[in-house]
Design a protein around this motif. Sequence first.
Motif, PDB file in Angstrom:
ATOM      1  N   MET A  16      17.484 -30.869 -27.099  1.00  0.00           N
ATOM      2  CA  MET A  16      16.703 -29.640 -26.986  1.00  0.00           C
ATOM      3  C   MET A  16      15.929 -29.570 -25.664  1.00  0.00           C
ATOM      4  O   MET A  16      15.765 -28.489 -25.091  1.00  0.00           O
ATOM      5  CB  MET A  16      15.743 -29.518 -28.173  1.00  0.00           C
ATOM      6  CG  MET A  16      16.453 -29.409 -29.523  1.00  0.00           C
ATOM      7  SD  MET A  16      17.700 -28.100 -29.583  1.00  0.00           S
ATOM      8  CE  MET A  16      16.664 -26.638 -29.404  1.00  0.00           C
ATOM      9  N   ILE A  17      15.454 -30.716 -25.177  1.00  0.00           N
ATOM     10  CA  ILE A  17      14.779 -30.750 -23.871  1.00  0.00           C
ATOM     11  C   ILE A  17      15.765 -30.343 -22.782  1.00  0.00           C
ATOM     12  O   ILE A  17      15.426 -29.581 -21.868  1.00  0.00           O
ATOM     13  CB  ILE A  17      14.184 -32.138 -23.594  1.00  0.00           C
ATOM     14  CG1 ILE A  17      12.985 -32.404 -24.521  1.00  0.00           C
ATOM     15  CG2 ILE A  17      13.744 -32.270 -22.136  1.00  0.00           C
ATOM     16  CD1 ILE A  17      12.470 -33.829 -24.478  1.00  0.00           C
ATOM     17  N   ALA A  18      16.997 -30.852 -22.872  1.00  0.00           N
ATOM     18  CA  ALA A  18      18.031 -30.475 -21.897  1.00  0.00           C
ATOM     19  C   ALA A  18      18.321 -28.982 -21.968  1.00  0.00           C
ATOM     20  O   ALA A  18      18.463 -28.316 -20.926  1.00  0.00           O
ATOM     21  CB  ALA A  18      19.306 -31.281 -22.151  1.00  0.00           C
ATOM     22  N   ARG A 131       8.032 -27.961 -27.135  1.00  0.00           N
ATOM     23  CA  ARG A 131       8.127 -28.031 -28.593  1.00  0.00           C
ATOM     24  C   ARG A 131       8.694 -29.372 -29.046  1.00  0.00           C
ATOM     25  O   ARG A 131       8.315 -29.906 -30.091  1.00  0.00           O
ATOM     26  CB  ARG A 131       9.007 -26.886 -29.098  1.00  0.00           C
ATOM     27  CG  ARG A 131       9.266 -26.876 -30.594  1.00  0.00           C
ATOM     28  CD  ARG A 131       8.038 -26.484 -31.372  1.00  0.00           C
ATOM     29  NE  ARG A 131       8.290 -26.379 -32.793  1.00  0.00           N
ATOM     30  CZ  ARG A 131       7.373 -26.154 -33.697  1.00  0.00           C
ATOM     31  NH1 ARG A 131       6.114 -25.999 -33.326  1.00  0.00           N
ATOM     32  NH2 ARG A 131       7.657 -26.082 -34.967  1.00  0.00           N
ATOM     33  N   PHE A 132       9.610 -29.930 -28.241  1.00  0.00           N
ATOM     34  CA  PHE A 132      10.252 -31.187 -28.625  1.00  0.00           C
ATOM     35  C   PHE A 132       9.686 -32.385 -27.858  1.00  0.00           C
ATOM     36  O   PHE A 132      10.351 -33.402 -27.693  1.00  0.00           O
ATOM     37  CB  PHE A 132      11.766 -31.073 -28.440  1.00  0.00           C
ATOM     38  CG  PHE A 132      12.417 -30.214 -29.488  1.00  0.00           C
ATOM     39  CD1 PHE A 132      12.905 -30.768 -30.658  1.00  0.00           C
ATOM     40  CD2 PHE A 132      12.497 -28.837 -29.326  1.00  0.00           C
ATOM     41  CE1 PHE A 132      13.486 -29.976 -31.638  1.00  0.00           C
ATOM     42  CE2 PHE A 132      13.067 -28.033 -30.293  1.00  0.00           C
ATOM     43  CZ  PHE A 132      13.561 -28.603 -31.460  1.00  0.00           C
ATOM     44  N   GLY A 133       8.432 -32.223 -27.386  1.00  0.00           N
ATOM     45  CA  GLY A 133       7.702 -33.358 -26.821  1.00  0.00           C
ATOM     46  C   GLY A 133       7.998 -33.670 -25.382  1.00  0.00           C
ATOM     47  O   GLY A 133       7.558 -34.706 -24.878  1.00  0.00           O
ATOM     48  N   ASN A 193       3.101 -20.721 -25.850  1.00  0.00           N
ATOM     49  CA  ASN A 193       2.117 -20.981 -26.906  1.00  0.00           C
ATOM     50  C   ASN A 193       2.710 -20.729 -28.283  1.00  0.00           C
ATOM     51  O   ASN A 193       2.435 -21.464 -29.237  1.00  0.00           O
ATOM     52  CB  ASN A 193       0.878 -20.113 -26.697  1.00  0.00           C
ATOM     53  CG  ASN A 193       0.061 -20.545 -25.493  1.00  0.00           C
ATOM     54  OD1 ASN A 193       0.170 -21.683 -25.038  1.00  0.00           O
ATOM     55  ND2 ASN A 193      -0.750 -19.652 -24.972  1.00  0.00           N
ATOM     56  N   SER A 194       3.519 -19.675 -28.406  1.00  0.00           N
ATOM     57  CA  SER A 194       4.154 -19.370 -29.690  1.00  0.00           C
ATOM     58  C   SER A 194       5.095 -20.494 -30.094  1.00  0.00           C
ATOM     59  O   SER A 194       5.164 -20.881 -31.267  1.00  0.00           O
ATOM     60  CB  SER A 194       4.931 -18.050 -29.601  1.00  0.00           C
ATOM     61  OG  SER A 194       4.059 -16.969 -29.367  1.00  0.00           O
ATOM     62  N   ALA A 195       5.825 -21.026 -29.120  1.00  0.00           N
ATOM     63  CA  ALA A 195       6.756 -22.115 -29.413  1.00  0.00           C
ATOM     64  C   ALA A 195       6.013 -23.379 -29.825  1.00  0.00           C
ATOM     65  O   ALA A 195       6.423 -24.082 -30.742  1.00  0.00           O
ATOM     66  CB  ALA A 195       7.632 -22.402 -28.191  1.00  0.00           C
TER      67      ALA A 195
END
Length: 298
Positions: A16-18, A131-133, A193-195
């Motif tokens: 997800m970061i990618a 969102r995924f750190g 912010n929403s994410a």
Amino acid sequence: MAEKNPESIHALDLIMIALGCTIFAFSLVSFNIANNLADGGLSGVTLIIKAVFHIDPAYTTILLNIPLIWIGYRYLGRQALIYTIYGTIVLSIALWIWQRIPIKIDLEHDLLLASIGAGICGGVGQGIVYRFGGTTGGTDIIAKMFERFKGIPMGQSLLWLDIIILTVSLVYVDLRHLAYTLLYSYISTRLINSAIDGAYEARGNLIISEHYREIADSIMEKMDRGITVLDGKGAYSNDPRPTLYIAVSPSELHELKEIVSSVDPHAFMTSFSVNEATGEGFTYRRPKRHLIKRKNKN
């Protein structure tokens, strides 16, 4: 069950970061660079360098992050360090690729559409990363250093760093383009912010009634929602006032009000926004609700 190690590396996070870095890179190339829009943070610095020295942002993203990561590595933690290095590398590669793929979004030089597109696309990309750190390094590391050693909140440091970078951006953009950049930044920040707050929004509700037991039973029967009974006490009378707490999705709020009103029209009820709700009914399945209830067999 064994507890998960918060410092462990997860494959889903990396995927997800990618994805987020790829979307953000596409936004920078197709909206910001194509329409001469500036940016805040380290991305803004790479755009300044591109405009003044004609150096590819794909290279400066890595080069500028190397000293920052080296300075902050001992304070990031193992997972944060790996995710930051990974995000920085993926972002640089994605920037290099998108600049060489002939994809052009023709907005007919409309800066309003360009800033909105950049805000949505860039905000979604960065939001997925956070969102995924993950992070893409840059000013996040500097802000973390200010917070640790100077006691300055990260939000305040990031704001001032963005102001400085956007001001310096006037070396290659005019005030008109800078104004549209601020619009892009606002839209992007809202989406980020929403994410971070979470996609599973809910409405928290506090219900005070003498008939709290009947209300709770009716809600559990008709809505299949769990309820917590809180011990409350009237400030003036000192009488016990059991209070019900229940979180529901926004679409269920009307049904909840109807149930409470049907049991006790004089019940006191407050409803408030909950940024994120996890658990049964929100992040994993609830029992199915049947339109026709089956009779219990004796």
